[in-house]
Write an enzyme that holds these catalytic residues in place. Structure first.
Site, PDB file in Angstrom:
ATOM      1  CG  LEU A   1      -4.367  -5.910  11.111  1.00 54.27           C
ATOM      2  CD1 LEU A   1      -3.690  -4.179  10.732  1.00 54.27           C
ATOM      3  CD2 LEU A   1      -4.833  -6.851  12.601  1.00 54.27           C
TER       4      LEU A   1
ATOM      5  NE  ARG B   1      -3.875  -2.372   3.207  1.00 57.11           N
ATOM      6  CZ  ARG B   1      -4.856  -2.690   2.222  1.00 57.11           C
ATOM      7  NH1 ARG B   1      -5.267  -2.135   1.373  1.00 57.11           N
ATOM      8  NH2 ARG B   1      -5.366  -4.466   2.360  1.00 57.11           N
TER       9      ARG B   1
ATOM     10  CE1 TYR C   1       2.057  -6.772  -3.852  1.00 55.42           C
ATOM     11  CE2 TYR C   1       3.601  -6.120  -1.732  1.00 55.42           C
ATOM     12  CZ  TYR C   1       2.830  -7.299  -2.332  1.00 55.42           C
ATOM     13  OH  TYR C   1       2.820  -8.238  -1.537  1.00 55.42           O
TER      14      TYR C   1
ATOM     15  CD  GLN D   1       4.008 -12.536   1.454  1.00 56.91           C
ATOM     16  OE1 GLN D   1       3.227 -11.478   0.945  1.00 56.91           O
ATOM     17  NE2 GLN D   1       5.140 -11.755   1.937  1.00 56.91           N
TER      18      GLN D   1
END
Ligand SMILES: NC(=O)c1ccc[n+]([C@@H]2O[C@H](COP(=O)([O-])OP(=O)(O)OC[C@H]3O[C@@H](n4cnc5c(N)ncnc54)[C@H](OP(=O)(O)O)[C@@H]3O)[C@@H](O)[C@H]2O)c1
Length: 296
Positions: free
Chosen positions: A213, A21, A54, A181
Site C-alpha cells: 500500500l 510496524r 525491525y 523481497q
C-alpha cells in the site's frame, strides 16, 4: 488461501503479514500480538515477515513474547526473518556507522540471536536484507549453505537485490535462493519494467512485495491512482486497499504481497484482495494511473 511452494522444504501463504510496524502499535502485549497472529490465521495467512532490525532490533522479541505465551502458534506459522543491516541503535549502538555485514560470523550470530529472540528452534526463511557492496559472495554463499545444512534455517533468499546481485550470490551456493523481497506497489511500479520481475519470472522464482500500500501513502487522500482503485473497488464491493493488493496478485510473476497493517480489521479488508480478479483492462487502468500517463 493459495499456498505457494518456494522449495522442497518451504510453502508459504500467498498473502504474508509483515511485522516491521509491530513495535509502533500502542499495544505490544503478548495477548495483542497473539490476537494479530490469530486474525491472520483466520484469513489463511500463515507466513509472517520479520527482520532483526525491525523495532530497533526489538520486534523479534515482541513476537517471541507471544510465542512463549502460546507455543502452539508456532506450528501454524512460517517465520521469515532477515539480517545484514547493522545500524548504530539497540544491540549495535556502539557501531560508528550504519553498514551491511554479510560475513559468515555475522550471519551465524544473527541466526542464533533471531532464534533466541523469537523463542523458536528454526527460521523458515532467512533473507539477506540489503545487497552489501562489500560482499564476498563465496563467504556469504557458504554461510547461507551452512545455516540451511545445520537445520536452523529451512530456506534462504534475499531482499532488495537486483538480478546481478542475485546471480553473483547464487553462483557461490549449493542451496537455491528461493525469493527476493522487493518494493512493488501502485506507488512503486518500476520492477514491472526494469528487469527485476522479468528476471524472477523467467526463473520461476516467486517474489515478495513489501509495502504493497506504499506504506499507507496510497490510502491517504485521493491521488489519481486512488480514484481509479476506488472505482474498481466499488465494482467488486471491496476496499481500495484490496484493489491495490489485487493489482500485485494479478501479475503472472506470482507476487506474494507483504501487508503491514497493525489494525486487526484491516487484515480482513486487505485479504479481500483474493476475491478481486482484475482483467487486463482494469490492471492497465491502475497501471496508467500510477504511471501518470497513457502507455505509449
Ligand atoms: N525488505 C525490506 O526492505 C522491507 C522494507 C519495508 C517493509 N518490509 C516488509 O513489508 C511489510 C509491509 O510494509 P508496510 O507496513 O510499509 O506495508 P503497507 O501495507 O504498504 O503499509 C501499511 C501502513 O499503511 C497504513 N494504512 C493507512 N490506511 C490504511 C488502510 N485503509 N488500510 C490498510 N493500511 C492502511 C497502515 O496503518 P494501520 O496500521 O493503521 O492500518 C500501515 O501503517 C513490513 O511489515 C515488512 O515486513 C520489508
Amino acid at each position: 488461501m493459495q499456498r505457494v511452494k518456494l522449495s522442497n522444504t518451504l510453502e508459504m501463504s500467498r498473502l504474508v503479514y509483515g511485522m516491521w510496524r509491530l513495535g509502533d502499535d500502542s499495544d505490544t502485549s503478548a495477548s495483542h500480538v497473539e490476537a494479530k497472529i490469530q486474525a491472520c490465521l483466520d484469513q489463511g495467512i500463515t507466513s509472517f515477515d520479520q527482520a532483526d532490525i525491525y523495532g530497533d532490533y526489538g520486534a523479534e522479541a515482541v513476537l517471541g513474547n507471544a510465542l512463549r505465551a502460546n507455543p502452539a502458534l508456532r506450528a501454524k506459522m512460517e517465520i521469515v526473518t532477515k539480517c545484514d543491516i547493522v545500524a548504530p541503535i539497540g544491540r549495535y549502538s556502539d557501531a560508528k556507522v550504519k553498514y551491511y555485514d554479510t560475513s559468515r560470523a555475522h550471519i551465524l550470530k544473527s541466526v542464533e540471536t533471531s532464534l533466541t529472540e523469537m523463542a523458536i528452534d528454526h527460521i523458515d526463511l532467512l533473507l539477506i536484507h540489503r545487497p552489501d557492496p562489500f560482499m564476498d559472495h563465496h563467504e556469504t554463499g557458504a554461510a547461507l549453505d551452512e545455516v540451511v545444512a545445520s537445520g536452523k534455517v529451512r530456506a534462504v533468499g534475499v531482499s532488495n537485490f537486483r538480478p546481478w546481485d542475485w546471480t553473483l550470490l547464487q553462483s557461490a551456493m549449493n542451496t537455491p535462493l528461493v525469493t527476493n523481497q522487493i518494493e512493488i506497489s501502485l506507488g512503486e511500479i518500476s520492477p514491472f519494467t526494469n528487469g527485476d520481475l522479468a528476471f524472477h519470472q523467467q526463473h520461476g522464482q516467486p517474489v515478495m512485495a513489501w509495502s504493497p500500500l506504499g506504506g499507507g501513502m496510497l490510502m491517504a487522500g485521493n491521488p489519481p491512482v486512488g480514484i481509479v482503485a476506488d472505482e474498481i473497488a466499488a465494482e467488486f464491493g471491496v476496499d481500495r486497499a484490496a484493489v491495490a493488493v489485487a493489482f500485485l496478485l494479478a501479475h503472472p510473476a506470482g507476487i506474494l504481497p507483504v501487508m503491514g497493517t497493525n489494525n486487526l480489521t484491516r487484515v480482513k479488508t486487505i485479504s479481500d484482495a483474493l476475491k478481486v480478479n482484475l482483467d487486463r483492462e482494469s490492471w492497465f487502468r491502475l497501471y496508467e494511473a500510477a504511471l501518470g500517463h497513457e502507455v505509449p
